[in-house]
Design an enzyme around this catalytic site. Sequence first.
Site, PDB file in Angstrom:
ATOM      1  N   ASP A 185       0.844  -1.182   0.000  1.00  0.00           N
ATOM      2  CA  ASP A 185       0.000   0.000   0.000  1.00  0.00           C
ATOM      3  C   ASP A 185       0.884   1.238   0.000  1.00  0.00           C
ATOM      4  O   ASP A 185       2.010   1.193  -0.502  1.00  0.00           O
ATOM      5  CB  ASP A 185      -0.944  -0.037   1.212  1.00  0.00           C
ATOM      6  CG  ASP A 185      -2.301   0.576   0.928  1.00  0.00           C
ATOM      7  OD1 ASP A 185      -2.341   1.770   0.601  1.00  0.00           O
ATOM      8  OD2 ASP A 185      -3.324  -0.133   1.046  1.00  0.00           O
ATOM      9  N   HIS A 231      -3.669   6.081   3.082  1.00  0.00           N
ATOM     10  CA  HIS A 231      -4.435   4.936   2.614  1.00  0.00           C
ATOM     11  C   HIS A 231      -3.958   3.640   3.264  1.00  0.00           C
ATOM     12  O   HIS A 231      -4.761   2.817   3.721  1.00  0.00           O
ATOM     13  CB  HIS A 231      -4.326   4.854   1.088  1.00  0.00           C
ATOM     14  CG  HIS A 231      -5.200   3.834   0.450  1.00  0.00           C
ATOM     15  ND1 HIS A 231      -4.801   2.537   0.227  1.00  0.00           N
ATOM     16  CD2 HIS A 231      -6.455   3.923  -0.046  1.00  0.00           C
ATOM     17  CE1 HIS A 231      -5.774   1.869  -0.373  1.00  0.00           C
ATOM     18  NE2 HIS A 231      -6.802   2.695  -0.547  1.00  0.00           N
ATOM     19  N   SER A 275     -11.264  -0.594  -1.398  1.00  0.00           N
ATOM     20  CA  SER A 275     -10.022  -0.627  -0.616  1.00  0.00           C
ATOM     21  C   SER A 275     -10.295  -0.938   0.844  1.00  0.00           C
ATOM     22  O   SER A 275      -9.452  -1.504   1.538  1.00  0.00           O
ATOM     23  CB  SER A 275      -9.312   0.732  -0.694  1.00  0.00           C
ATOM     24  OG  SER A 275      -8.644   0.910  -1.892  1.00  0.00           O
TER      25      SER A 275
END
Length: 507
Positions: free
Chosen positions: A204, A250, A421
């Site tokens: 990520d 994220h 996600s």
Amino acid sequence: MFRRPHWTRAARSLVSAGAAAVLVATALAATGSGAQAASGGFGAGAPSPADKIRPELTKQLEGKAESDFWIRFKSRADLSQASKNKDWNKRGAEVVAALKKTAEDSQAKVKAELNGTGAKFQSFWATNAIRVSGGSLGLAQKMAAHSEVEALYAPVAYEIPKTTKGDAEKAVNALEWGIANINADDVWSQYGVTGEGITIANIDTGVQFDHPALVGSYRGNNGDGTFDHNYNWFNAAGTCANAPCDGDGHGTHTMGTMAGSDGGANQIGVAPGVKWIAANGCCPSDAALINSGQWMLEPTDLNGQNGDVTKRPNIVNNSWGTILPSNDPFMEDVTLAWTASGIFGVFSNGNSGPSCQSSGSPGSLESNYSAGAYDINNNIASFSARGPGQNGGIKPNISAPGVNVRSSVPGNGYASISGTSMAAPHLAGAIALLWSAAPGMVGDVDATRGLLDDSAVDTNDSQCGGTADDNNVWGEGRLDALALLGSAPIGDTGTVTGTVTDAGTGA
């Protein structure tokens, strides 16, 4: 081309189906199939050197003096025997050894020629490929003339996943809705497991390792106020050399949904008892993603040396992908190697819905297992990408909470975000609970996929094809961790030998 008959659950439990697609690919995706082996030599019916250069790469090279490109080789390592090894450490070692040997043997001549030209390149073994930097059309043509070369591809450029901020939350939720929705809290109370003995990873944007909700489960935490980041962090992006960090947020968010808990009111993780490691391969380049996937098979120290397969994770979450369907083979090679090594790769199915055939790659590939997203009212998210996927297969494989998911973000904070996600880490966490409760299943990816399929809550939606049991909007249906464990061989520890506790660190 998406007209293959619907598979039964039993058939699909033997053939892994894919997932992903939250990143926007800014370059055209390759059109060849990673599972398809090219014929050898230049005899009758064999491709000519010119035919080996994919059309998008030819166009790219004709438009400029130099460009990066991938060289993929024909030879594939035979991982079938290694994947049958029940010893976790020996299994990983056999897979890596076979991959490295195949790459070394098949790439030797091409590497020698590239060195002779002074070209800059990087060799990979998790996918049998070389990435050339700044090569010319003439150089590409020379590489294509080698009989051991299968094809040449243009790179695929990725961006950070485009997620949506959820509704602001002023009050802490003692238990996040997604955890309750998939009955993970019932698993904690009824089975007494929260993921102990399992190592999770994500590829990520990085992770804030000392976030209050994540520092306790970070595998590099020595427990005495000191940290050892060797084998626990891979700096694929070149931005955080000495310790995990996250300049985007994220990755910290997805890790929180898998492993987060501050020991108090912030119960944000499905499996807070796991240990986690990470790589920031998302997404400076496709090479960074491949590098990260390769590192997961054999983690190294911070200098990239002294690889150790015993420190590989059990589960890798991938909340990224292309916006368009693609058969680009390089990450597919990696995830097939993960499966052979006993690593379960989880992918998001993408945020390009609600149109059909919107599942991107690598989530859309048959070799991968992907998650769609739904909300607190069990309605599918409008953005959740739909299938069919590669070769007409059902996509996503399953669906999980992905709307207004509250989790950790850099700066010791929390935020609600929406996207597939966010669904994928719910799935990864549920697998961690399963493998923690049933250690005999650790590394058995096919059987785990079968249990996920059979325990999901069927949700009928035929708009993109499929059945009530399995369709291209929900996949097999809604994730149910309690039902998943209820169908598992709990207490059976006879199928895996070696150290399972804190898997990846055993002797």
